[in-house]
Design a protein around this motif. Structure first.
Motif, PDB file in Angstrom:
ATOM      1  N   GLU A   1       0.667  -1.136  -0.059  1.00 23.33           N
ATOM      2  CA  GLU A   1      -0.086   0.022  -0.059  1.00 23.33           C
ATOM      3  C   GLU A   1       0.806   1.359  -0.028  1.00 23.33           C
ATOM      4  O   GLU A   1       0.638   2.385  -0.536  1.00 23.33           O
ATOM      5  CB  GLU A   1      -0.829   0.003   1.435  1.00 23.33           C
ATOM      6  CG  GLU A   1      -2.279  -0.639   0.962  1.00 23.33           C
ATOM      7  CD  GLU A   1      -2.824  -0.594   2.476  1.00 23.33           C
ATOM      8  OE1 GLU A   1      -2.792   0.055   3.201  1.00 23.33           O
ATOM      9  OE2 GLU A   1      -4.017  -1.632   2.726  1.00 23.33           O
TER      10      GLU A   1
ATOM     11  N   HIS B   1      -6.133   9.840  -6.194  1.00 18.91           N
ATOM     12  CA  HIS B   1      -6.104   8.732  -5.298  1.00 18.91           C
ATOM     13  C   HIS B   1      -6.141   7.446  -5.999  1.00 18.91           C
ATOM     14  O   HIS B   1      -6.161   6.441  -5.512  1.00 18.91           O
ATOM     15  CB  HIS B   1      -7.488   8.888  -4.569  1.00 18.91           C
ATOM     16  CG  HIS B   1      -7.768   9.858  -3.768  1.00 18.91           C
ATOM     17  ND1 HIS B   1      -7.114  10.452  -2.722  1.00 18.91           N
ATOM     18  CD2 HIS B   1      -8.849  11.032  -3.995  1.00 18.91           C
ATOM     19  CE1 HIS B   1      -7.478  11.603  -2.443  1.00 18.91           C
ATOM     20  NE2 HIS B   1      -8.483  11.954  -2.796  1.00 18.91           N
TER      21      HIS B   1
ATOM     22  N   LEU C   1      -5.687   3.515  -4.586  1.00 17.42           N
ATOM     23  CA  LEU C   1      -6.630   2.712  -4.534  1.00 17.42           C
ATOM     24  C   LEU C   1      -6.203   1.308  -5.420  1.00 17.42           C
ATOM     25  O   LEU C   1      -6.378   0.157  -4.844  1.00 17.42           O
ATOM     26  CB  LEU C   1      -7.849   3.236  -5.401  1.00 17.42           C
ATOM     27  CG  LEU C   1      -8.545   4.390  -4.382  1.00 17.42           C
ATOM     28  CD1 LEU C   1      -9.657   5.023  -5.430  1.00 17.42           C
ATOM     29  CD2 LEU C   1      -9.335   3.823  -3.211  1.00 17.42           C
TER      30      LEU C   1
ATOM     31  N   VAL D   1     -10.472  -0.888  -9.210  1.00 21.00           N
ATOM     32  CA  VAL D   1     -10.600   0.560  -9.217  1.00 21.00           C
ATOM     33  C   VAL D   1     -11.608   1.477 -10.201  1.00 21.00           C
ATOM     34  O   VAL D   1     -12.056   2.022  -9.864  1.00 21.00           O
ATOM     35  CB  VAL D   1      -9.046   0.926  -9.520  1.00 21.00           C
ATOM     36  CG1 VAL D   1      -9.041   2.554  -9.620  1.00 21.00           C
ATOM     37  CG2 VAL D   1      -8.111   0.404  -8.376  1.00 21.00           C
TER      38      VAL D   1
ATOM     39  N   THR E   1     -14.812   1.051  -9.188  1.00 18.73           N
ATOM     40  CA  THR E   1     -15.019   1.927  -7.882  1.00 18.73           C
ATOM     41  C   THR E   1     -15.223   3.038  -8.210  1.00 18.73           C
ATOM     42  O   THR E   1     -16.346   3.849  -7.870  1.00 18.73           O
ATOM     43  CB  THR E   1     -13.859   1.907  -6.873  1.00 18.73           C
ATOM     44  OG1 THR E   1     -13.428   0.570  -6.591  1.00 18.73           O
ATOM     45  CG2 THR E   1     -13.907   2.990  -5.803  1.00 18.73           C
TER      46      THR E   1
ATOM     47  N   ARG F   1     -10.752   9.943  -0.169  1.00 16.38           N
ATOM     48  CA  ARG F   1     -10.049   8.547  -0.398  1.00 16.38           C
ATOM     49  C   ARG F   1     -10.546   7.524   0.741  1.00 16.38           C
ATOM     50  O   ARG F   1     -10.611   6.228   0.366  1.00 16.38           O
ATOM     51  CB  ARG F   1      -8.577   9.173   0.319  1.00 16.38           C
ATOM     52  CG  ARG F   1      -7.785   7.844   0.259  1.00 16.38           C
ATOM     53  CD  ARG F   1      -6.213   8.010   0.499  1.00 16.38           C
ATOM     54  NE  ARG F   1      -5.658   8.610  -0.435  1.00 16.38           N
ATOM     55  CZ  ARG F   1      -4.264   8.570  -0.999  1.00 16.38           C
ATOM     56  NH1 ARG F   1      -3.469   7.963   0.009  1.00 16.38           N
ATOM     57  NH2 ARG F   1      -3.807   9.222  -1.946  1.00 16.38           N
TER      58      ARG F   1
ATOM     59  N   LEU G   1     -13.983   6.383  -1.045  1.00 16.31           N
ATOM     60  CA  LEU G   1     -13.644   5.470  -2.189  1.00 16.31           C
ATOM     61  C   LEU G   1     -13.058   4.119  -1.894  1.00 16.31           C
ATOM     62  O   LEU G   1     -13.413   3.016  -2.415  1.00 16.31           O
ATOM     63  CB  LEU G   1     -12.533   6.258  -3.003  1.00 16.31           C
ATOM     64  CG  LEU G   1     -13.087   7.473  -3.742  1.00 16.31           C
ATOM     65  CD1 LEU G   1     -11.888   8.234  -4.394  1.00 16.31           C
ATOM     66  CD2 LEU G   1     -14.013   6.936  -4.902  1.00 16.31           C
ATOM     67  N   THR G   2     -12.287   4.165  -0.846  1.00 14.85           N
ATOM     68  CA  THR G   2     -11.771   2.813  -0.141  1.00 14.85           C
ATOM     69  C   THR G   2     -12.717   1.791   0.233  1.00 14.85           C
ATOM     70  O   THR G   2     -12.622   0.593   0.089  1.00 14.85           O
ATOM     71  CB  THR G   2     -10.513   3.154   0.881  1.00 14.85           C
ATOM     72  OG1 THR G   2      -9.496   4.041   0.529  1.00 14.85           O
ATOM     73  CG2 THR G   2      -9.877   1.869   1.336  1.00 14.85           C
TER      74      THR G   2
ATOM     75  N   LEU H   1     -14.273   0.383  -2.542  1.00 12.94           N
ATOM     76  CA  LEU H   1     -13.151  -0.343  -3.343  1.00 12.94           C
ATOM     77  C   LEU H   1     -13.361  -1.692  -2.594  1.00 12.94           C
ATOM     78  O   LEU H   1     -13.119  -3.107  -3.101  1.00 12.94           O
ATOM     79  CB  LEU H   1     -11.988   0.253  -3.196  1.00 12.94           C
ATOM     80  CG  LEU H   1     -10.776  -0.821  -3.810  1.00 12.94           C
ATOM     81  CD1 LEU H   1     -11.001  -1.138  -5.063  1.00 12.94           C
ATOM     82  CD2 LEU H   1      -9.331  -0.191  -3.597  1.00 12.94           C
TER      83      LEU H   1
END
Lengths: 83, 183
Positions: free
Chosen positions: A60, B12, B16, B34, B37, B54, B57-58, B61
């Protein structure tokens, strides 16, 4: 009835995923008192969990990994098409 | 609104992608997740009101990642999905249920270099698992997905999930033990 290591290791793994019932907890506790191999297995599962968390975080945070320009363009096009 | 979406993609998109790649471990599947998303995001009426895009969106996702796992579920069904809790455990235990090879205490990495090597070995051990099994294991053991939610979304029983997770952990610990220098 004494648990085998096979059954004990299964319970050790499942204890990470669900609450064990009292019979299971009791049987497992008795087994772990006398079996250092299964105690060690339990410790390894904790270490494994920490390690996979570290592995995921490494990916990440690795800013060298980015969407390929083509993939980004595809997503941008898809956004435009839906508007 | 389109501009906002493009700004978010620039700001982002890479994050992602890394988030998805870390869990799905497949570049194409991660790119698709992604894209899905962003398409779901722009259709959402709350789109413009997000103060922390972020995080929002996460959250979307995560669901897309589970969708992706579900689409590949037939792969699991063939290779891993079994209600027989004892299936294929002979590799690890003898006929009396004792460890075939007793677990060894691990010397965990003590510095950054060792940590890097260790995680590299873990990566290659993960690569040996069927992809969807690896994904299920990651969703669970990286503490982000509730067990019940996984089962509901993947349409598998809790028992199946426990058996699969047990198998994944047994395989991974054995692989690590063989390949990592242990004490």
């Amino acid at each position: 009835m004494m648990l085998s290591c096979k059954s004990a290791s299964r319970l050790v793994s499942q204890s990470l995923d669900r609450p064990l019932n009292w019979q299971e907890r009791l049987a497992l506790r008795f087994h772990l008192v006398i079996c250092r191999h299964c105690r060690r297995f339990g410790k390894q599962l904790q270490q494994l969990r920490l390690a996979v968390n570290a592995m995921v975080q490494q990916t990440e945070r690795d800013t060298n990994i980015t969407l390929k320009p083509e993939a980004k363009q595809n997503i941008a096009n898809a956004i435009n098409q839906h508007y | 609104m389109t501009n906002t979406a493009h700004e978010w993609l620039n700001a982002h998109g890479d994050y992602l992608y890394r988030f998805a790649l870390a869990r799905l471990r497949d570049a194409h599947l991660a790119e698709d997740a992604v894209q899905e998303t962003f398409l779901a995001a722009i259709k959402n009426p709350n789109f413009a009101a997000q103060s922390s895009p972020r995080t929002w969106l996460t959250g979307i996702l995560k669901h897309k990642i589970i969708d992706t796992m579900r689409k590949g579920q037939r792969e699991i069904a063939v290779t891993d999905l079994t209600d027989d809790e004892d299936a294929d455990m002979d590799e690890f235990f003898n006929a009396r249920g004792h460890w075939a090879e007793k677990p060894i205490a691990w010397n965990m990495p003590s510095d950054a270099l060792e940590q890097k090597q260790f995680l590299g070995i873990l990566q290659s051990c993960m690569d040996k698992l069927p992809k969807k099994l690896a994904a299920l294991f990651l969703m669970r053991d990286v503490h982000e997905t509730d067990n019940e939610e996984i089962c509901k979304e993947l349409q598998i029983t809790a028992t199946n999930a426990w058996v699969m997770l047990y198998r994944a952990r047994m395989s991974l610990r054995k692989c690590l033990e063989i390949n990592w220098i242990t004490g």
